[in-house]
Design a protein around this motif. Sequence first.
Motif, PDB file in Angstrom:
ATOM      1  N   THR A 100      25.999 -17.694 -23.746  1.00  0.00           N
ATOM      2  CA  THR A 100      26.065 -16.305 -24.978  1.00  0.00           C
ATOM      3  C   THR A 100      25.039 -16.123 -25.298  1.00  0.00           C
ATOM      4  OG1 THR A 100      26.651 -17.741 -26.404  1.00  0.00           O
ATOM      5  CG2 THR A 100      28.499 -16.669 -25.261  1.00  0.00           C
ATOM      6  N   ILE A 101      23.678 -17.155 -25.251  1.00  0.00           N
ATOM      7  CA  ILE A 101      22.027 -16.365 -25.221  1.00  0.00           C
ATOM      8  C   ILE A 101      21.055 -16.291 -24.435  1.00  0.00           C
ATOM      9  CG2 ILE A 101      21.359 -18.749 -25.459  1.00  0.00           C
ATOM     10  CD1 ILE A 101      20.212 -18.047 -27.757  1.00  0.00           C
ATOM     11  N   SER A 102      20.476 -14.897 -24.629  1.00  0.00           N
ATOM     12  CA  SER A 102      19.761 -14.844 -23.495  1.00  0.00           C
ATOM     13  C   SER A 102      17.883 -14.543 -24.761  1.00  0.00           C
ATOM     14  CB  SER A 102      20.124 -13.390 -22.957  1.00  0.00           C
ATOM     15  OG  SER A 102      19.995 -12.466 -23.762  1.00  0.00           O
ATOM     16  N   PHE A 103      17.045 -15.390 -23.196  1.00  0.00           N
ATOM     17  CA  PHE A 103      15.852 -14.633 -23.600  1.00  0.00           C
ATOM     18  C   PHE A 103      15.410 -13.606 -22.401  1.00  0.00           C
ATOM     19  CE2 PHE A 103      17.268 -18.437 -25.331  1.00  0.00           C
ATOM     20  CZ  PHE A 103      17.056 -18.404 -27.257  1.00  0.00           C
ATOM     21  N   ASP A 104      14.306 -12.416 -23.274  1.00  0.00           N
ATOM     22  CA  ASP A 104      14.079 -11.286 -21.590  1.00  0.00           C
ATOM     23  C   ASP A 104      12.430 -11.211 -22.556  1.00  0.00           C
ATOM     24  OD1 ASP A 104      13.729 -10.142 -20.838  1.00  0.00           O
ATOM     25  OD2 ASP A 104      15.026  -8.291 -21.456  1.00  0.00           O
ATOM     26  N   PRO A 105      11.101 -11.558 -21.205  1.00  0.00           N
ATOM     27  CA  PRO A 105      10.299 -11.394 -21.907  1.00  0.00           C
ATOM     28  C   PRO A 105       9.730  -9.555 -21.616  1.00  0.00           C
ATOM     29  CG  PRO A 105       9.982 -12.412 -20.180  1.00  0.00           C
ATOM     30  CD  PRO A 105      11.402 -12.206 -20.589  1.00  0.00           C
ATOM     31  N   ILE A 106      10.636  -8.894 -21.188  1.00  0.00           N
ATOM     32  CA  ILE A 106      10.625  -7.851 -20.184  1.00  0.00           C
ATOM     33  C   ILE A 106      11.069  -6.876 -21.258  1.00  0.00           C
ATOM     34  CG2 ILE A 106      11.401  -6.036 -18.553  1.00  0.00           C
ATOM     35  CD1 ILE A 106      12.165  -8.446 -17.289  1.00  0.00           C
ATOM     36  N   ALA A 117      24.851 -22.562 -23.507  1.00  0.00           N
ATOM     37  CA  ALA A 117      24.071 -22.704 -22.171  1.00  0.00           C
ATOM     38  C   ALA A 117      23.167 -20.887 -22.269  1.00  0.00           C
ATOM     39  CB  ALA A 117      24.886 -22.149 -21.075  1.00  0.00           C
ATOM     40  N   ILE A 118      21.568 -21.369 -21.137  1.00  0.00           N
ATOM     41  CA  ILE A 118      21.447 -20.076 -21.447  1.00  0.00           C
ATOM     42  C   ILE A 118      21.086 -19.197 -20.608  1.00  0.00           C
ATOM     43  CG2 ILE A 118      18.188 -19.504 -21.959  1.00  0.00           C
ATOM     44  CD1 ILE A 118      18.186 -22.704 -23.133  1.00  0.00           C
ATOM     45  N   ILE A 119      20.408 -17.874 -20.721  1.00  0.00           N
ATOM     46  CA  ILE A 119      19.960 -16.936 -19.823  1.00  0.00           C
ATOM     47  C   ILE A 119      18.500 -16.571 -20.415  1.00  0.00           C
ATOM     48  CG2 ILE A 119      20.293 -14.766 -18.964  1.00  0.00           C
ATOM     49  CD1 ILE A 119      23.840 -14.378 -19.270  1.00  0.00           C
ATOM     50  N   HIS A 120      17.784 -16.823 -18.954  1.00  0.00           N
ATOM     51  CA  HIS A 120      16.492 -16.444 -18.994  1.00  0.00           C
ATOM     52  C   HIS A 120      16.527 -15.401 -17.899  1.00  0.00           C
ATOM     53  CE1 HIS A 120      11.927 -17.547 -19.108  1.00  0.00           C
ATOM     54  NE2 HIS A 120      12.837 -16.868 -19.751  1.00  0.00           N
ATOM     55  N   ALA A 121      15.347 -13.870 -18.545  1.00  0.00           N
ATOM     56  CA  ALA A 121      15.139 -13.222 -17.556  1.00  0.00           C
ATOM     57  C   ALA A 121      13.527 -13.605 -16.831  1.00  0.00           C
ATOM     58  CB  ALA A 121      15.001 -11.882 -17.900  1.00  0.00           C
ATOM     59  N   ALA A 122      12.941 -12.580 -16.295  1.00  0.00           N
ATOM     60  CA  ALA A 122      11.444 -13.233 -15.451  1.00  0.00           C
ATOM     61  C   ALA A 122      11.370 -14.878 -15.161  1.00  0.00           C
ATOM     62  CB  ALA A 122      10.816 -12.310 -16.446  1.00  0.00           C
ATOM     63  N   ALA A 123      12.639 -14.851 -14.386  1.00  0.00           N
ATOM     64  CA  ALA A 123      12.297 -16.390 -15.468  1.00  0.00           C
ATOM     65  C   ALA A 123      11.823 -17.760 -13.722  1.00  0.00           C
ATOM     66  CB  ALA A 123      14.043 -16.814 -14.570  1.00  0.00           C
ATOM     67  N   TYR A 175      11.292 -11.711 -25.783  1.00  0.00           N
ATOM     68  CA  TYR A 175      10.001 -11.626 -26.417  1.00  0.00           C
ATOM     69  C   TYR A 175       8.849 -11.681 -25.571  1.00  0.00           C
ATOM     70  CZ  TYR A 175      10.610 -15.425 -22.016  1.00  0.00           C
ATOM     71  OH  TYR A 175      10.016 -15.568 -20.918  1.00  0.00           O
ATOM     72  N   GLY A 176       9.130 -10.672 -24.684  1.00  0.00           N
ATOM     73  CA  GLY A 176       7.607 -10.134 -24.476  1.00  0.00           C
ATOM     74  C   GLY A 176       7.741  -8.546 -24.385  1.00  0.00           C
ATOM     75  N   ALA A 177       6.861  -7.760 -23.387  1.00  0.00           N
ATOM     76  CA  ALA A 177       7.452  -6.447 -24.474  1.00  0.00           C
ATOM     77  C   ALA A 177       6.527  -5.911 -22.109  1.00  0.00           C
ATOM     78  CB  ALA A 177       6.155  -5.872 -24.718  1.00  0.00           C
ATOM     79  N   LEU A 178       6.521  -6.492 -21.199  1.00  0.00           N
ATOM     80  CA  LEU A 178       6.404  -6.541 -19.513  1.00  0.00           C
ATOM     81  C   LEU A 178       6.708  -4.926 -19.800  1.00  0.00           C
ATOM     82  CD1 LEU A 178       7.044 -10.362 -18.329  1.00  0.00           C
ATOM     83  CD2 LEU A 178       5.026  -9.044 -19.262  1.00  0.00           C
ATOM     84  N   PHE A 228      -3.307 -10.773 -23.151  1.00  0.00           N
ATOM     85  CA  PHE A 228      -3.274  -9.713 -22.781  1.00  0.00           C
ATOM     86  C   PHE A 228      -3.034  -8.849 -23.934  1.00  0.00           C
ATOM     87  CE2 PHE A 228      -2.546 -11.215 -18.958  1.00  0.00           C
ATOM     88  CZ  PHE A 228      -3.779 -11.763 -18.610  1.00  0.00           C
ATOM     89  N   GLY A 229      -2.603  -8.455 -24.509  1.00  0.00           N
ATOM     90  CA  GLY A 229      -2.113  -7.510 -25.770  1.00  0.00           C
ATOM     91  C   GLY A 229      -3.352  -7.560 -26.972  1.00  0.00           C
ATOM     92  N   VAL A 230      -4.128  -8.664 -27.467  1.00  0.00           N
ATOM     93  CA  VAL A 230      -5.334  -8.663 -27.996  1.00  0.00           C
ATOM     94  C   VAL A 230      -6.320  -7.838 -27.432  1.00  0.00           C
ATOM     95  CG1 VAL A 230      -6.993  -9.691 -29.418  1.00  0.00           C
ATOM     96  CG2 VAL A 230      -4.430 -10.554 -29.240  1.00  0.00           C
ATOM     97  N   MET A 231      -6.920  -8.804 -26.186  1.00  0.00           N
ATOM     98  CA  MET A 231      -7.853  -8.237 -25.260  1.00  0.00           C
ATOM     99  C   MET A 231      -8.163  -6.621 -24.902  1.00  0.00           C
ATOM    100  SD  MET A 231      -8.941 -10.429 -21.968  1.00  0.00           S
ATOM    101  CE  MET A 231      -9.997 -10.816 -21.253  1.00  0.00           C
ATOM    102  N   PHE A 232      -6.593  -6.544 -23.784  1.00  0.00           N
ATOM    103  CA  PHE A 232      -6.778  -4.950 -23.629  1.00  0.00           C
ATOM    104  C   PHE A 232      -6.492  -3.584 -24.947  1.00  0.00           C
ATOM    105  CE2 PHE A 232      -5.949  -7.640 -19.193  1.00  0.00           C
ATOM    106  CZ  PHE A 232      -7.505  -7.976 -18.714  1.00  0.00           C
TER     107      PHE A 232
END
Lengths: 375, 375
Positions: free
Chosen positions: A242-248, A174-180, A286-289, A49-53
């Motif tokens: 102690t590591i997290s990934f978040d697309p928001i 172990a991993i923490i993931h947002a918008a999971a 990893y994103g910009a929701l 969507f970043g490219v498209m819109f």
Amino acid sequence: MTDKNIQLVSTISDDNKLTLSLQDIGMPQPGADEVVVRIEAAPLNPSDFGVMFSAADMSTAVQSGTDQNPIITADVPAKVMPALKTRVNKNTPVGNEGAGTVVAAGSSPAAEALMGKMVAVIGGGTYRQYHCVNVRNCLELKEGTTAKEAASSFVNPLTALAMVETMRAESHKAIIHAAAASSLGQMLNRICMADGIDLINIVRKEEQEKLLRDMGAKYVVNSSSDAFIGDLTAAIAETGATISFDPIGGGQLTSDILNCMEAAITRDVEEYSVYGSNTFKQAYIYGALDRGPITLNRNFGFAWGVNGFLLFNVLGKLGTETVASMRKRVAEEITTIFASSYTHEVTLQEALQLQSIAAYGKQATGEKYLITPQR
Amino acid sequence: MTDKNIQLVSTISDDNKLTLSLQDIGMPQPGADEVVVRIEAAPLNPSDFGVMFSAADMSTAVQSGTDQNPIITADVPAKVMPALKTRVNKNTPVGNEGAGTVVAAGSSPAAEALMGKMVAVIGGGTYRQYHCVNVRNCLELKEGTTAKEAASSFVNPLTALAMVETMRAESHKAIIHAAAASSLGQMLNRICMADGIDLINIVRKEEQEKLLRDMGAKYVVNSSSDAFIGDLTAAIAETGATISFDPIGGGQLTSDILNCMEAAITRDVEEYSVYGSNTFKQAYIYGALDRGPITLNRNFGFAWGVNGFLLFNVLGKLGTETVASMRKRVAEEITTIFASSYTHEVTLQEALQLQSIAAYGKQATGEKYLITPQR
């Protein structure tokens, strides 16, 4: 095979307009190391969507043209135009990945070996009928794999695997993931279950919580709950994440995660340190929701990092050997761990209908569109 | 040598009170690898205030006791008490560094070799008269170096050198430094001039700008100026700086720095990328002069990191060989590149006067206090 080859392009003109349209770019001739793939399925990912819109205000979108040749135009706010100057008046092809059959091959052995095979491809605008790509950017699937099954072989599978490999490379446990509850999140959950890695899933809604628990997820915390901070801290204390990934990105979630990590780490510590714990805490975005400001309320000492996480850069860091084994795993498990499901299939023409755009543009959990350019 | 050994301690009691007082802890006996240093000079660094004042509200401070035995008490807000639970009812010695003569040594050759020498020491509460330390935490100075010259041999010199070494280790080619007119900033400026490294100094006031320019600084930008963003971007474009060090934290400066880096990097780029530039941009935060939220307004793509920077952790990362050569350089150049100057000298008793605390607690540029526990 005709000579026609329709692709979807996104163009920003210097009068502050975004135009989405279809163009016939003609049939490509493969170079020695290239193949021509008949694209049979290509997913609409948030990263497309970043490219498209781009930064257009899609609430201003209008549709014109014909059914066969729809044209969408929308306004781009004047203040963002300077940042887009290198895009202006250029046709930008859309689509990061897709899959289909190799219908022409260059002269190299690697290219010839793919002739007639089902491959997934990455990069260069896959929302088209025929795509000429370097063999490097192809992944050969097992015989019998369909284009629909193979369409999402790169972006989500490699990103989810890259998270796990980054956790390993940086010695977290172990991993923490947002918008999971996203497609990617469900995939990450399956990988972690298969590999015996503790995964803390952060979601916003009860139905997302249920969806993940029904898939077997052990740790699911709801950021809309009053108990969120306590629940997250308890899950971190139990898993040692102690590591997290978040697309928001925007908002306070990254800050909350780091503060909960620190609280969990120092929970049983006897000795006070004005600088906080020495345990390194890493938050990847990893994103910009949410494109709003990222707010860090620092109660997490000095041993921390917040970093952007972009698949292409991360693959470079992980190294060719790890990446090769990641790709191999995707090809082998594309119908199980790495399976994606789609709620709607649209042609290139249907993808440029206002009502489709309104639907897939929402990026709602459980809604996923697939473009089928050959129908 | 008497048996008396006065030290300054900071204590938080469970009734939400901070107490600063002097205690006689008696003369220590060195172990085999230890020496007893008669502390003749110890600086009051911003990094000491965190231990000394903790989260107390110093506007509530009152003084009692006698001239010889002053006692300062202040209120600690109830809401921060849980975070301080590991400090409560413990006497915490204050003072990160200092210098003086070795007056007793343990039996090991390394300890004996320091007998009678002028050494700087790190750690353990240097605001005392006699300090027993492991030889590892001593730096032997050249003959003729005074205690006042040697007092600040660790915190500022090693932090400034660690910034330069981190720049080298992470392959950046120029440095941005915020709050750059500080003692540390002036030192960093001298190191960079000596080593031929471009340094962009960010200050808030015209007089700080002048001070650094008079020292020979080439790049000085003022964050209070309307031209700040343009000036900073231009300086980055000229130097190629992609790493920054900031002791402030709270506010938008880190965000501004990263956005200016990205703007400078992409200024002449022809090809548009929705993910921003691939050039990695690193912002380190090494203090908390502003404890408010760090706000990141993300227009700097995905190739970025914001990290805490704490001397002790960084030295571990740089490795023993690099650290040994850093220490050697400090000892050799303590009266030139690594010279500190002090505007006030106070005894341990004078350091616990309300008016001294009000003065050094301000952390004003150009004001620096030295404790001389032997006077």
